[in-house]
Design a protein around this motif. Structure first.
Motif, PDB file in Angstrom:
ATOM      1  N   GLU A   8       0.972  -1.165  -0.109  1.00  0.00           N
ATOM      2  CA  GLU A   8       0.059  -0.301   0.028  1.00  0.00           C
ATOM      3  C   GLU A   8       1.012   1.334  -0.152  1.00  0.00           C
ATOM      4  OE1 GLU A   8      -3.002   0.213   2.660  1.00  0.00           O
ATOM      5  OE2 GLU A   8      -3.404  -2.041   2.739  1.00  0.00           O
ATOM      6  N   GLN A   9       0.556   2.236  -0.775  1.00  0.00           N
ATOM      7  CA  GLN A   9       1.339   3.291  -0.920  1.00  0.00           C
ATOM      8  C   GLN A   9       0.395   4.758  -1.139  1.00  0.00           C
ATOM      9  OE1 GLN A   9       1.754   5.256  -4.198  1.00  0.00           O
ATOM     10  NE2 GLN A   9       0.599   3.878  -5.552  1.00  0.00           N
ATOM     11  N   THR A  18       2.586  -1.544   5.639  1.00  0.00           N
ATOM     12  CA  THR A  18       3.195  -2.349   4.687  1.00  0.00           C
ATOM     13  C   THR A  18       4.623  -2.774   5.098  1.00  0.00           C
ATOM     14  OG1 THR A  18       1.927  -1.751   2.798  1.00  0.00           O
ATOM     15  CG2 THR A  18       4.212  -2.650   2.318  1.00  0.00           C
ATOM     16  N   LEU A  19       5.227  -1.936   5.830  1.00  0.00           N
ATOM     17  CA  LEU A  19       6.704  -1.964   6.282  1.00  0.00           C
ATOM     18  C   LEU A  19       6.395  -3.051   7.383  1.00  0.00           C
ATOM     19  CD1 LEU A  19       8.129   1.455   6.524  1.00  0.00           C
ATOM     20  CD2 LEU A  19       8.560  -0.379   4.554  1.00  0.00           C
ATOM     21  N   LEU A  70      -9.035  -1.199  -6.311  1.00  0.00           N
ATOM     22  CA  LEU A  70     -10.046  -1.707  -6.141  1.00  0.00           C
ATOM     23  C   LEU A  70      -9.990  -3.241  -5.842  1.00  0.00           C
ATOM     24  CD1 LEU A  70     -12.390   0.098  -8.933  1.00  0.00           C
ATOM     25  CD2 LEU A  70     -12.208   0.493  -6.575  1.00  0.00           C
ATOM     26  N   ALA A  71     -10.754  -3.835  -4.848  1.00  0.00           N
ATOM     27  CA  ALA A  71     -10.353  -5.231  -4.563  1.00  0.00           C
ATOM     28  C   ALA A  71     -10.498  -6.187  -5.655  1.00  0.00           C
ATOM     29  CB  ALA A  71     -11.331  -5.611  -3.530  1.00  0.00           C
ATOM     30  N   ILE A  95      -8.052  -1.705   2.709  1.00  0.00           N
ATOM     31  CA  ILE A  95      -7.675  -2.276   1.471  1.00  0.00           C
ATOM     32  C   ILE A  95      -7.431  -3.864   1.569  1.00  0.00           C
ATOM     33  CG2 ILE A  95      -5.871  -2.261  -0.154  1.00  0.00           C
ATOM     34  CD1 ILE A  95      -5.761   0.679   0.137  1.00  0.00           C
ATOM     35  N   GLY A  96      -6.764  -4.132   2.657  1.00  0.00           N
ATOM     36  CA  GLY A  96      -6.335  -5.574   2.822  1.00  0.00           C
ATOM     37  C   GLY A  96      -7.375  -6.413   3.194  1.00  0.00           C
ATOM     38  N   LYS A  97      -8.390  -5.878   4.041  1.00  0.00           N
ATOM     39  CA  LYS A  97      -9.366  -6.755   4.393  1.00  0.00           C
ATOM     40  C   LYS A  97     -10.404  -6.649   3.310  1.00  0.00           C
ATOM     41  CE  LYS A  97      -9.392  -5.573   9.252  1.00  0.00           C
ATOM     42  NZ  LYS A  97      -9.850  -4.822  10.349  1.00  0.00           N
ATOM     43  N   ASN A  98     -10.217  -5.817   2.279  1.00  0.00           N
ATOM     44  CA  ASN A  98     -11.173  -5.955   1.046  1.00  0.00           C
ATOM     45  C   ASN A  98     -10.721  -6.972  -0.046  1.00  0.00           C
ATOM     46  OD1 ASN A  98     -13.437  -4.960  -0.274  1.00  0.00           O
ATOM     47  ND2 ASN A  98     -12.851  -3.229  -1.008  1.00  0.00           N
TER      48      ASN A  98
END
Length: 311
Positions: A8-9, A18-19, A70-71, A95-98
């Motif tokens: 993710e950025q 993300t790190l 977009l997922a 985002i990750g959970k999507n």
């Protein structure tokens, strides 16, 4: 094992979450970072993550379809890549959970959610019951799909790596969803999930005006981010972006100042891993004092102005 990590950025800068996920991935095996984005920001993010310690390779999918992650589009990109990888890791963020559940469904495997520790290549630790207990779970699936709670891992060093960046063929827009717009709040303060110091206010502040009048000056003096309990957000004292808790943001700053927050389980689940917790509350029996390192019992309307003035 080979581990694919979704990066993710924001404007070319790799997010702190993300790190932390890259650190978790390094405990599993060889780390391959996937940057999905559009334009110069994607290229800058790929360059940045290639320098992160522990990353062996960076895959870059530069396509307008991935501008907003977009997922549906990202999942369609990830699944073919998993033929060459044993695990897929994403942040336990919105985002990750999507993305992760869609990847797991397409691979027909179970997802291991919100891990805070890696025991082995197939065994992980995750909180349950709003963080009041932890479960050790084992997955027998050939492909692992995992989301990582950032507060459970140290951030990977942003220097020291020299990974190669390789373009990947992108399937592009799947036509299943579209990005309409985003309403964001610009702030000079640190981002809540990565701030070293957080000052959070609760419903006891009484009103939106009192919340801002008392919390903001203290946060400014401390160079802190501002948080809020769910009760304060529901009452309209603070925006949703400020909410800390099980249904809000999970944080673990060096210092967490809880002002007028009783300490409901929902809130504690989001901040109890903070290194130092300072609680200010007039109720000496408030649950927040059970997790606080420093507790101050008194009227916050008197204490906060005095504390702010002396800092």
């Amino acid at each position: 094992m080979s581990v694919l990590v979704l990066v993710e950025q924001l404007d070319g800068r790799v997010k702190d979450a993300t790190l932390a996920t890259l650190t978790a991935a390094a405990k599993l095996g060889d780390v391959v970072a996937l940057v999905a984005g559009s334009g110069d920001a994607a290229v800058q993010a790929a360059d940045a993550v290639s320098k992160v310690a522990g990353v062996s390779k960076v895959l870059l999918a530069n396509d307008p379809a991935y501008a907003n992650l977009l997922a549906e589009n990202v999942a369609a990109l990830v699944v073919p890549l998993m033929a060459d990888h044993d695990a897929f890791l994403a942040n336990a963020t919105s985002i990750g959970k999507n993305v992760a559940p869609r990847v797991a469904a397409l691979l027909d495997v179970m997802q291991v959610s919100d891990i805070v520790a890696v025991e082995s290549a197939d065994t992980f630790v995750r909180p349950i019951y709003a963080g009041n207990a932890v479960a050790t779970v084992q997955s027998s699936d050939a492909k692992k799909v995992i989301t990582v709670r950032a507060t459970g891992f140290e951030k990977a060093a942003t220097e020291g790596g020299s990974a190669s960046v390789e373009p990947v063929t992108a399937p592009g827009d799947q036509g299943k969803s579209r990005f309409v717009g985003a309403e964001t709040q610009e702030s000079a303060r640190p981002e809540l999930t990565s701030a070293a110091v957080i000052v959070s206010g609760g419903r006891a502040l009484g009103s939106e005006e009192q919340f801002h009048a008392l919390i903001e000056p203290l946060a400014d003096k401390l160079g802190a981010a501002i948080g809020a309990s769910r009760a304060a957000v529901d009452a309209g004292f603070a925006p949703n972006d400020y909410q800390v808790g099980q249904t809000g943001k999970i944080v673990a700053p060096d210092v967490y100042v809880a002002v007028g927050i009783s300490g409901a389980i929902q809130h504690l689940a989001g901040m109890k891993d903070s290194k130092t917790i300072i609680a200010i509350n007039k109720d000496e029996d408030a649950p927040i004092f059970q997790v606080a390192d420093v507790g101050l019992v008194g009227d916050l309307f008197q204490i906060l102005p005095e504390l702010t003035e002396k800092l």
